[in-house]
Design an enzyme around this catalytic site. Sequence first.
Site, mmCIF file in Angstrom:
data_model
loop_
_atom_site.group_PDB
_atom_site.id
_atom_site.type_symbol
_atom_site.label_atom_id
_atom_site.label_comp_id
_atom_site.label_asym_id
_atom_site.label_seq_id
_atom_site.Cartn_x
_atom_site.Cartn_y
_atom_site.Cartn_z
ATOM 1 N N ARG A 84 2.613 11.673 59.214
ATOM 2 C CA ARG A 84 2.275 12.170 57.872
ATOM 3 C C ARG A 84 3.371 11.976 56.826
ATOM 4 O O ARG A 84 4.554 12.102 57.138
ATOM 5 C CB ARG A 84 1.920 13.661 57.953
ATOM 6 C CG ARG A 84 0.691 13.898 58.810
ATOM 7 C CD ARG A 84 0.221 15.345 58.821
ATOM 8 N NE ARG A 84 -1.097 15.400 59.441
ATOM 9 C CZ ARG A 84 -1.309 15.415 60.762
ATOM 10 N NH1 ARG A 84 -0.289 15.414 61.603
ATOM 11 N NH2 ARG A 84 -2.539 15.399 61.238
ATOM 12 N N HIS A 113 -0.788 8.137 59.034
ATOM 13 C CA HIS A 113 -0.786 6.817 59.665
ATOM 14 C C HIS A 113 -1.010 5.670 58.661
ATOM 15 O O HIS A 113 -1.795 4.747 58.897
ATOM 16 C CB HIS A 113 -1.828 6.758 60.783
ATOM 17 C CG HIS A 113 -1.558 7.726 61.907
ATOM 18 N ND1 HIS A 113 -0.289 8.040 62.335
ATOM 19 C CD2 HIS A 113 -2.399 8.459 62.697
ATOM 20 C CE1 HIS A 113 -0.357 8.907 63.330
ATOM 21 N NE2 HIS A 113 -1.617 9.193 63.575
ATOM 22 N N HIS A 187 -0.673 3.879 69.246
ATOM 23 C CA HIS A 187 -1.352 5.167 69.418
ATOM 24 C C HIS A 187 -2.283 5.178 70.637
ATOM 25 O O HIS A 187 -3.405 5.694 70.582
ATOM 26 C CB HIS A 187 -2.133 5.502 68.143
ATOM 27 C CG HIS A 187 -2.191 6.960 67.828
ATOM 28 N ND1 HIS A 187 -2.574 7.898 68.764
ATOM 29 C CD2 HIS A 187 -1.903 7.648 66.703
ATOM 30 C CE1 HIS A 187 -2.534 9.086 68.197
ATOM 31 N NE2 HIS A 187 -2.122 8.972 66.952
ATOM 32 N N ASP A 259 1.095 18.794 69.241
ATOM 33 C CA ASP A 259 0.985 17.745 68.229
ATOM 34 C C ASP A 259 2.282 17.783 67.439
ATOM 35 O O ASP A 259 2.314 18.177 66.285
ATOM 36 C CB ASP A 259 -0.235 18.000 67.324
ATOM 37 C CG ASP A 259 -0.474 16.834 66.374
ATOM 38 O OD1 ASP A 259 0.285 15.855 66.440
ATOM 39 O OD2 ASP A 259 -1.410 16.928 65.563
ATOM 40 N N GLU A 324 3.703 8.834 71.315
ATOM 41 C CA GLU A 324 3.921 7.909 70.203
ATOM 42 C C GLU A 324 5.396 7.874 69.822
ATOM 43 O O GLU A 324 5.906 8.794 69.190
ATOM 44 C CB GLU A 324 3.094 8.358 69.003
ATOM 45 C CG GLU A 324 1.632 8.593 69.305
ATOM 46 C CD GLU A 324 1.027 9.579 68.308
ATOM 47 O OE1 GLU A 324 1.018 9.299 67.114
ATOM 48 O OE2 GLU A 324 0.576 10.644 68.750
HETATM 49 C C1 BGC Z 1 -0.952 13.102 64.803
HETATM 50 C C2 BGC Z 1 -2.139 14.044 64.877
HETATM 51 C C3 BGC Z 1 -3.385 13.302 64.529
HETATM 52 C C4 BGC Z 1 -3.521 12.139 65.484
HETATM 53 C C5 BGC Z 1 -4.718 11.292 65.220
HETATM 54 C C6 BGC Z 1 -1.184 11.974 65.757
HETATM 55 O O1 BGC Z 1 -0.155 11.053 65.660
HETATM 56 O O2 BGC Z 1 0.253 13.744 65.108
HETATM 57 O O3 BGC Z 1 -1.940 15.148 64.033
HETATM 58 O O4 BGC Z 1 -4.502 14.151 64.594
HETATM 59 O O5 BGC Z 1 -2.390 11.330 65.400
HETATM 60 O O6 BGC Z 1 -4.760 10.834 63.941
#
Ligand code: BGC
Length: 359
Positions: A84, A113, A187, A259, A324
């Site tokens: 983010r 992303h 991802h 998360d 990730e």
């Molecule tokens: C984020 C999550 C998100 C997910 C899918 C992750 O990298 O930390 O908050 O929901 O990606 O977009």
Amino acid sequence: MSVPSYSVSDFGTTKYGEKARKFTLNGAGGVVLEVSDYGGKVVRLFTADRDGAMKDVVVGFDSPAGWDDGDPYWGCIIGRFANRIAYGKFELNGKEYSVPTNNTPGGIPCALHGGTRGWDAYVWDAEPFVDGDNVGVVFKRTSPDGENGFPGKVEVKVVYTLTKDNVWRVDYEAVPDQDTPINMTQHVYFNFKGESGGSIEDHVMTIAASNVAPVNEGQIPTGEIRAVDGSPFDFRGGMRIGERINEPDAQLEIGKGYDHCWVLDRKSDGLEFAGGVYCPLNGRNVDVYTTETCMQVYTANWARYEQIAKGGEHLSFRCAVALETQHAPDSPNKPEFPTTVVKAGETYRSTTEFRFGVK
Ligand code: BGC
């Protein structure tokens, strides 16, 4: 050991009207990796259990349509900026930049992303290769100046290599022509019982990190770097994912589970162990090695039942885990975090290895 090989097939058309292909990489050590030139998406990944039985252990889809919602970015290459950026805004060299927002945790907008159409949502130039014992694909793309609001044109290259030792290596390289933030990741989501194996709370995870970055309601790091000692975030010695995930912890409540960005305990700039996950039921294991400073771990807390994966199974709460490797979220707005700005003409480089085996 066998001879590595690859095959190429059509993968359909994306919602943006681009024709995609799929590459099946047969590794000399037995691991098989199916990936698309559509954002480098992982479609299938077969690994052996402790009896040698192969199973597809990633969440993916049979055609680009499965990814039409974008989020949660199942198995995609992420860029220009992983995770983010608060309000999609940042300042660089005295200028304010604005990335279109596409996510609103806690009602607070952010660019997730890479914003509305990130690098995951393009078909890349792709060239499969066999090189000695290795098989892989070279992905390339030019991100134009101003794409999704980011400054500068960026020449990007991502190489997937599958080795005879069942290592999937991801090498990232990106050269901007203006200063710009770059933070890339892969991802991929694992479930070592198989894509339809239910919750991964029974998987055992290790994270080589003494610290984690707490977030606010908008899932933006507050800037604090917090010791994991004694908390549900202490995975240094290995712990079942479900062991403490439902504890009444303010941080776990924000993300409905894990998360978060763990700050890795690093000793050098080279490839180092970041963590891993294994399934005690069948022994399948991955160890992650990286040159990155952090690892975001996401336990698919928002997986939606209406999404149906390859095997026809509905996806469900905590049906997979993503490890990730990256720099910290919102770094462009956090001068206290290591910079993610790559200077004009300089080369961004990052490498992560997923080493598959059994335990
Ligand atoms: C984020 C999550 C998100 C997910 C899918 C992750 O990298 O930390 O908050 O929901 O990606 O977009």
